[in-house]
Design a protein around this motif. Structure first.
Motif, PDB file in Angstrom:
ATOM      1  N   THR A 179       0.816  -1.215   0.000  1.00 46.65           N
ATOM      2  CA  THR A 179       0.000   0.000   0.000  1.00 46.65           C
ATOM      3  C   THR A 179       0.851   1.266   0.000  1.00 46.65           C
ATOM      4  OG1 THR A 179      -0.180  -0.110   2.425  1.00 46.65           O
ATOM      5  CG2 THR A 179      -1.962  -1.103   1.134  1.00 46.65           C
ATOM      6  N   GLN A 231      -2.668   5.790   7.121  1.00 43.55           N
ATOM      7  CA  GLN A 231      -3.737   5.206   6.307  1.00 43.55           C
ATOM      8  C   GLN A 231      -3.685   3.677   6.330  1.00 43.55           C
ATOM      9  OE1 GLN A 231      -2.942   7.631   2.601  1.00 43.55           O
ATOM     10  NE2 GLN A 231      -5.127   7.282   2.309  1.00 43.55           N
ATOM     11  N   TYR A 259      -4.856   2.241   9.662  1.00 41.25           N
ATOM     12  CA  TYR A 259      -6.314   2.247   9.815  1.00 41.25           C
ATOM     13  C   TYR A 259      -6.975   1.182   8.951  1.00 41.25           C
ATOM     14  CZ  TYR A 259      -6.117   6.555  12.521  1.00 41.25           C
ATOM     15  OH  TYR A 259      -5.865   7.483  13.502  1.00 41.25           O
ATOM     16  N   LEU A 260      -6.357   0.868   7.821  1.00 37.52           N
ATOM     17  CA  LEU A 260      -6.889  -0.206   6.975  1.00 37.52           C
ATOM     18  C   LEU A 260      -6.821  -1.558   7.677  1.00 37.52           C
ATOM     19  CD1 LEU A 260      -5.660   0.313   3.286  1.00 37.52           C
ATOM     20  CD2 LEU A 260      -7.998  -0.036   4.063  1.00 37.52           C
ATOM     21  N   LYS A 266      -7.643  -8.232  -5.862  1.00 35.38           N
ATOM     22  CA  LYS A 266      -7.887  -6.801  -5.644  1.00 35.38           C
ATOM     23  C   LYS A 266      -6.665  -5.939  -5.943  1.00 35.38           C
ATOM     24  CE  LYS A 266     -12.180  -6.814  -4.195  1.00 35.38           C
ATOM     25  NZ  LYS A 266     -13.225  -6.060  -4.935  1.00 35.38           N
ATOM     26  N   GLY A 280      -8.335   1.063  -4.067  1.00 30.99           N
ATOM     27  CA  GLY A 280      -8.532   2.034  -2.997  1.00 30.99           C
ATOM     28  C   GLY A 280      -8.772   1.347  -1.664  1.00 30.99           C
ATOM     29  N   GLU A 281      -8.978   2.140  -0.631  1.00 28.35           N
ATOM     30  CA  GLU A 281      -9.145   1.595   0.709  1.00 28.35           C
ATOM     31  C   GLU A 281     -10.330   0.646   0.804  1.00 28.35           C
ATOM     32  OE1 GLU A 281      -9.105   4.601   3.731  1.00 28.35           O
ATOM     33  OE2 GLU A 281      -7.511   5.733   2.756  1.00 28.35           O
ATOM     34  N   SER A 282     -11.412   0.978   0.118  1.00 31.54           N
ATOM     35  CA  SER A 282     -12.624   0.152   0.204  1.00 31.54           C
ATOM     36  C   SER A 282     -12.421  -1.239  -0.397  1.00 31.54           C
ATOM     37  CB  SER A 282     -13.792   0.853  -0.494  1.00 31.54           C
ATOM     38  OG  SER A 282     -13.488   1.066  -1.869  1.00 31.54           O
ATOM     39  N   ASP A 283     -11.471  -1.372  -1.321  1.00 29.72           N
ATOM     40  CA  ASP A 283     -11.236  -2.668  -1.959  1.00 29.72           C
ATOM     41  C   ASP A 283     -10.673  -3.698  -0.982  1.00 29.72           C
ATOM     42  OD1 ASP A 283     -11.926  -2.116  -4.770  1.00 29.72           O
ATOM     43  OD2 ASP A 283     -10.251  -0.718  -4.672  1.00 29.72           O
ATOM     44  N   PHE A 318     -11.182  -3.671   2.509  1.00 34.91           N
ATOM     45  CA  PHE A 318     -11.891  -3.765   3.792  1.00 34.91           C
ATOM     46  C   PHE A 318     -12.374  -5.181   4.062  1.00 34.91           C
ATOM     47  CE2 PHE A 318     -15.757  -3.639   6.343  1.00 34.91           C
ATOM     48  CZ  PHE A 318     -15.327  -2.933   7.455  1.00 34.91           C
ATOM     49  N   TRP A 319     -13.152  -5.740   3.152  1.00 39.83           N
ATOM     50  CA  TRP A 319     -13.737  -7.064   3.404  1.00 39.83           C
ATOM     51  C   TRP A 319     -12.716  -8.197   3.329  1.00 39.83           C
ATOM     52  CZ3 TRP A 319     -17.746  -7.384   6.185  1.00 39.83           C
ATOM     53  CH2 TRP A 319     -18.739  -6.393   6.136  1.00 39.83           C
TER      54      TRP A 319
END
Length: 523
Positions: A296, A306, A309-310, A356, A362-365, A367-368
């Motif tokens: 990242t 960042q 936090y991820l 991914k 991005g960050e949302s990619d 999360f799960w």
């Protein structure tokens, strides 16, 4: 067994100490660049800040059982908390690199004892029927600590200065010392234990342990930096590691009162399997935490904060899973049924992450996929721990807990070393593989260079300057693509490694009804 207010004060104390110890294995990673500038150190030199702590940790963990019996577990734990706290303060006060490295080693000595002894104290605190809950609370620290280290470290580095990554340990250490004095008690077996006379202590075993495990940890920590076996120092320490490990195995299998009783591995097939699976767990836990921040920050340009936090939601998912898994074990769900599910989920995480990875991620990619990782690790840690120690009694259980802790730490070291080496060398190999596809005689390449050149001319560069900048931009594009391919390969390889270990679960013997883990005398 403890009850009421005392019970939960003990739980909070030891879980926080365990958490602090493991946070310190990864919190400094994001501060190394700042340390290099402030302490006038090279990248190779500053890596010793991590290596010294890890070496001390892996030496101390298997000896905690002996040291707790020799000095009393409460006394040993209290001294370890105080040592860790004072060393943390001294680290923050360091004025040069080697002073910091020395205090990190001392911090690692205290920290290794905290992790190993916390597990035994928690087990003493809970009645046998609630033992999986105690193990779950311990597991929260083991899984969450290395993951939230970069989060906390990133926040501190962005908003304060690097010494504060050590100062944050001090208030917690002071409270833990007070609570240890007031609330933690030794079990009767530890109280009544007679310390071994100095002449009966297994000094040869201690020497071989320090030589073998310490040298091995040095090789794993410094190997990639020093180009592995092309470096004479690495070859020397590899030889010392072989001598030390072989000598340690011989001594501990033949001594009447070994410092670490390896014969316990022959008493339980589940412990032998669990020890290897602990290595796998450490490998996956530390390797994934190691490689994701590099990706990242190097490729996507995220800041350390960042990235931290991820990683946080996945760590919280692990913590959330621990009590659930503990209650499932208390309800009689067999470890042999839960482990394949955990391994499958972690395998799914690695392939999800691989899919991914892209230059526009991005960050949302993430999360799960990271939540999935947390759930998978939660389903792996608890079953391995309870399975490894089930049926062992008294001192055997303590020896087994120390062994599995050491092996888990070594697994993490191997994971970081292997992934780091694979990353650097595969980038070069993938670059060589892609270069034949790039040629100025290729129309697509020529068009790309022309577009870059025109773009730089529009920014005010001369034709020659624009061409040079265009070639540099093309090389940057190539390296980014090479890096993306390499990171994808790493995540897939981690997944296949976990998948390959699943058949070992077939060797696990299901615990007999009512068979409990007796750790009352552990450590």
């Amino acid at each position: 067994m403890e009850t009421g207010f005392r019970k939960w004060i003990i739980v909070v104390t030891v879980v926080f100490c365990c958490l602090l110890e493991l946070i310190d294995t990864s919190i400094v990673n994001v501060a190394l660049t700042q340390m290099m500038g402030n302490l006038s150190a090279t990248q190779q030199e500053v890596s010793w800040v991590i290596a010294s702590y890890a070496i001390a940790n892996v030496i101390v963990i298997p000896m905690t059982g002996f040291l707790a019996e020799q000095f009393g577990r409460k006394n040993y734990y209290l001294v370890s908390v105080i040592l860790f706290t004072l060393a943390s303060m001294a680290c923050g006060q360091s004025t040069n690199l080697w002073e910091l490295v020395a205090f990190r080693f001392i911090q690692g000595i205290g920290g290794g004892a905290l992790m190993a002894t916390s597990q035994a104290i928690l087990v003493d605190t809970f009645p046998p029927k609630q033992l999986p809950l105690g193990q779950a609370l311990f597991g929260m620290g083991v899984i969450i600590g290395p993951t939230i280290g970069p989060t906390l470290g990133g926040y501190i580095v962005e908003n304060y200065d690097w010494p504060w990554i050590f100062y944050v340990n001090v208030p917690v250490g002071i409270l833990a010392s007070i609570f240890t004095i007031l609330f933690i008690r030794d079990p009767e077996r530890i109280k009544n234990a007679i310390p071994r006379p100095l002449r009966e202590i297994d000094w040869a075993g201690i020497g071989f342990l320090i030589l073998g495990v310490g040298s091995m940890q040095y090789v794993l920590e410094q190997g990639e930096t020093n180009d592995w076996f092309d470096d004479g120092i690495i070859r020397l320490f590899t030889g010392l590691a072989v001598v030390g490990v072989v000598g340690f195995l011989w001594r501990e299998l033949t001594a009447k009162a070994p410092i670490v009783d390896l014969r316990v591995l022959t008493k339980s097939r589940n412990l032998a399997v669990g020890a290897f699976l602990s290595f796998v767990l450490g490998f996956g836990l530390f390797a994934s935490v190691f490689v994701f921040p590099i990706f990242t920050q190097r490729i996507l340009g995220f800041s350390a904060e960042q990235t931290g936090y991820l990683l946080l939601p996945g760590a919280l998912a692990s913590g959330f899973m621990m009590p659930i898994v503990g209650r499932m074990l208390m309800a009689g769900v067999p470890q042999k049924a839960m482990l394949p599910v955990g391994f499958a989920i972690f395998f799914g995480f690695t392939f999800w992450m691989g899919s991914k990875i892209s230059p526009t991620a991005g960050e949302s990619d993430f999360f799960w996929p990271l939540i999935t990782r947390g759930v998978g690790l939660g389903l792996i840690f608890m079953p391995i721990t309870t399975m490894s120690l089930a049926g062992l009694q008294g001192r055997d259980a303590g020896q087994a807990a120390g062994l599995t802790g050491m092996i888990r730490q070594l697994g993490g070291s191997f994971g970081v070393a292997i992934v780091g080496t694979y990353l650097e060398r595969s980038i070069q190999n993938n670059r060589v593989a892609l270069l034949p596809n790039i040629s100025l005689y290729n129309s697509e390449t020529a068009q790309r260079v022309q577009a870059f050149t025109q773009s730089f001319i529009n920014k005010g560069l001369s034709l020659d300057q624009a061409k040079q900048a265009a070639y540099a931009a093309l090389d940057g594009t190539l390296m980014k693509q090479v890096s993306l391919i390499t990171y994808t390969q790493i995540f897939y390889a981690l997944g296949y490694f976990f998948l390959a270990c699943v058949p070992l679960i077939l060797l696990v013997k299901r615990a007999k009804p009512g068979e409990a883990i007796d750790l009352n005398a552990a450590h």
